[in-house]
Design a protein around this motif. Sequence first.
Motif, mmCIF file in Angstrom:
data_model
loop_
_atom_site.group_PDB
_atom_site.id
_atom_site.type_symbol
_atom_site.label_atom_id
_atom_site.label_comp_id
_atom_site.label_asym_id
_atom_site.label_seq_id
_atom_site.Cartn_x
_atom_site.Cartn_y
_atom_site.Cartn_z
ATOM 1 N N TYR A 1 0.823 -1.209 0.000
ATOM 2 C CA TYR A 1 0.000 0.000 0.000
ATOM 3 C C TYR A 1 0.858 1.260 0.000
ATOM 4 O O TYR A 1 0.503 2.258 -0.646
ATOM 5 C CB TYR A 1 -0.930 0.003 1.210
ATOM 6 N N VAL A 2 1.983 1.236 0.717
ATOM 7 C CA VAL A 2 2.856 2.419 0.769
ATOM 8 C C VAL A 2 3.436 2.723 -0.607
ATOM 9 O O VAL A 2 3.340 3.857 -1.115
ATOM 10 C CB VAL A 2 3.982 2.218 1.800
ATOM 11 N N PHE A 3 4.037 1.710 -1.245
ATOM 12 C CA PHE A 3 4.619 1.930 -2.573
ATOM 13 C C PHE A 3 3.533 2.177 -3.612
ATOM 14 O O PHE A 3 3.741 2.933 -4.574
ATOM 15 C CB PHE A 3 5.486 0.741 -2.974
ATOM 16 N N GLY A 4 2.374 1.522 -3.447
ATOM 17 C CA GLY A 4 1.265 1.779 -4.352
ATOM 18 C C GLY A 4 0.766 3.215 -4.253
ATOM 19 O O GLY A 4 0.350 3.811 -5.250
ATOM 20 N N PHE A 5 0.827 3.770 -3.046
ATOM 21 C CA PHE A 5 0.428 5.168 -2.843
ATOM 22 C C PHE A 5 1.330 6.103 -3.646
ATOM 23 O O PHE A 5 0.851 6.962 -4.392
ATOM 24 C CB PHE A 5 0.496 5.507 -1.351
ATOM 25 N N PHE A 6 2.646 5.939 -3.514
ATOM 26 C CA PHE A 6 3.570 6.799 -4.243
ATOM 27 C C PHE A 6 3.471 6.571 -5.747
ATOM 28 O O PHE A 6 3.575 7.521 -6.540
ATOM 29 C CB PHE A 6 5.006 6.565 -3.761
ATOM 30 N N LYS A 7 3.264 5.322 -6.151
ATOM 31 C CA LYS A 7 3.129 5.046 -7.577
ATOM 32 C C LYS A 7 1.900 5.725 -8.158
ATOM 33 O O LYS A 7 1.948 6.328 -9.238
ATOM 34 C CB LYS A 7 3.047 3.524 -7.789
ATOM 35 N N GLY A 8 0.773 5.642 -7.438
ATOM 36 C CA GLY A 8 -0.451 6.263 -7.922
ATOM 37 C C GLY A 8 -0.335 7.772 -8.043
ATOM 38 O O GLY A 8 -0.760 8.370 -9.041
ATOM 39 N N VAL A 9 0.269 8.403 -7.029
ATOM 40 C CA VAL A 9 0.443 9.851 -7.064
ATOM 41 C C VAL A 9 1.385 10.254 -8.198
ATOM 42 O O VAL A 9 1.118 11.202 -8.954
ATOM 43 C CB VAL A 9 0.973 10.365 -5.712
ATOM 44 N N LEU A 10 2.487 9.520 -8.348
ATOM 45 C CA LEU A 10 3.453 9.861 -9.390
ATOM 46 C C LEU A 10 2.897 9.634 -10.793
ATOM 47 O O LEU A 10 3.197 10.397 -11.719
ATOM 48 C CB LEU A 10 4.738 9.045 -9.200
ATOM 49 N N LEU A 11 2.086 8.586 -10.968
ATOM 50 C CA LEU A 11 1.526 8.303 -12.291
ATOM 51 C C LEU A 11 0.670 9.466 -12.767
ATOM 52 O O LEU A 11 0.841 9.971 -13.889
ATOM 53 C CB LEU A 11 0.703 7.018 -12.250
ATOM 54 N N PHE A 12 -0.242 9.917 -11.929
ATOM 55 C CA PHE A 12 -1.100 11.019 -12.325
ATOM 56 C C PHE A 12 -0.309 12.326 -12.429
ATOM 57 O O PHE A 12 -0.615 13.179 -13.274
ATOM 58 C CB PHE A 12 -2.257 11.167 -11.336
ATOM 59 N N THR A 13 0.708 12.486 -11.584
ATOM 60 C CA THR A 13 1.545 13.687 -11.665
ATOM 61 C C THR A 13 2.302 13.729 -12.987
ATOM 62 O O THR A 13 2.385 14.783 -13.635
ATOM 63 C CB THR A 13 2.536 13.725 -10.490
ATOM 64 N N VAL A 14 2.856 12.591 -13.407
ATOM 65 C CA VAL A 14 3.579 12.536 -14.681
ATOM 66 C C VAL A 14 2.642 12.845 -15.847
ATOM 67 O O VAL A 14 3.000 13.591 -16.771
ATOM 68 C CB VAL A 14 4.237 11.146 -14.860
ATOM 69 N N ILE A 15 1.435 12.291 -15.814
ATOM 70 C CA ILE A 15 0.477 12.552 -16.890
ATOM 71 C C ILE A 15 0.137 14.040 -16.953
ATOM 72 O O ILE A 15 0.082 14.640 -18.031
ATOM 73 C CB ILE A 15 -0.794 11.712 -16.693
ATOM 74 N N VAL A 16 -0.076 14.652 -15.779
ATOM 75 C CA VAL A 16 -0.389 16.081 -15.747
ATOM 76 C C VAL A 16 0.789 16.918 -16.231
ATOM 77 O O VAL A 16 0.629 17.851 -17.036
ATOM 78 C CB VAL A 16 -0.800 16.518 -14.325
ATOM 79 N N LEU A 17 2.013 16.598 -15.770
ATOM 80 C CA LEU A 17 3.190 17.381 -16.156
ATOM 81 C C LEU A 17 3.470 17.255 -17.650
ATOM 82 O O LEU A 17 3.821 18.244 -18.307
ATOM 83 C CB LEU A 17 4.400 16.927 -15.342
#
Length: 377
Positions: free
Chosen positions: A183-199
């Motif tokens: 869950y911890v690594f999944g949390f960072f992965k989920g946030v980074l995935l959407f952040t990369v798409i937005v950036l």
Amino acid sequence: MGFVLVSGAQFPKINNETEYADADPGGGGGFCVLTSEHALPVLRLNDVPPGGAESTVAIDEPGEYAVVFSNCQDGVEVTMDVRTEMYNVVRGGPDDDGTTVRDYLPVGLQPLPAIYAGVSAVYAAFLACWVWRCVRQRATAERIHAVMGALLLFKALKTACAAEDAWFVERTGDPHGWDVAFYVFGFFKGVLLFTVIVLIGTGWSFLKPYLQERDKSVLMIVIPLQVIENLVLVVIGETGPTGRDWIVWNQVFLLVDVICCCAIFFPIIWSIRSLREASKTDGKAALNLKKLTLFKRFYIVVVGYLYFTRIIVSAFLAVLNYKYKWGVNVAVEAASFAFYLFVFYNFQPVERNPYLYIGEVEEVAASGELEMDNGSF
């Protein structure tokens, strides 16, 4: 009141019994699943002494089963603590010595440890290639490439923890803390995935080295929503359908997920619009049509990826045989890898990238005669 075991194939038959039952032997004034011939009795509460009781049920027919609690007394409530242990008996043991071992993973999920271990290895190799590429092309590497590398790292760590989680559950019935790491690594992965798409959608580092106020607003919406979504995922994953307000948490998750998916489309649409307008007003900027083509493809791929992983997979899971539930995980990971491969390949740090670079010769040509593409997207 009591517990019964019902297979997926028997649920329609039990529903038919409710329509044709003449009376309820339990006194509830209707059909009671405890008396159904299509349900396997486990334990009735009137057979439980004050100190509690244990009941063991062996299943001979293969299938997908559900433990159901039935209360056939109107207006009567009950509170209890229940512990269940469900497993498949595997004959032969790991050394094929004739002993029996317990396999706590459902039949349809038994390949998961190997699947997730393989996926983790693939992303680890992907990350190594990405780092090597960024080092070789460090002159053209941008800050966004470091963020993309972090995304690969957390994706590899998440799938590695998923493999360990499934491996321990398969053998002991308990994840031994690997679910927390997942869950911890999944949390960072989920946030980074959407952040990369937005950036990428805003053109950060590619079209402009800064974020406009509206771009920052999207990030300030998406990131907190991703935090909420990942917290809801933990609640859903750890409580299960028997938990209080489980349906409500599922609805919250779907709502937040839809909002996040819609929010990340706006930066891509803004970039497409700005590139189209620039190509119409500035001769040199007309070569931005190449970048416009990329952002159109990026938009379509993002839509397809989110649609497949959010909707198509759920429908696929509903009709899939219980023995092949692992196929859903394979489909999701395959779609994710294809999406990552497309994004990382097209936005890699490379000299004279046809989408991200405008050479001197092209600038001269652009200032001269260049036909404009007036097609609409």
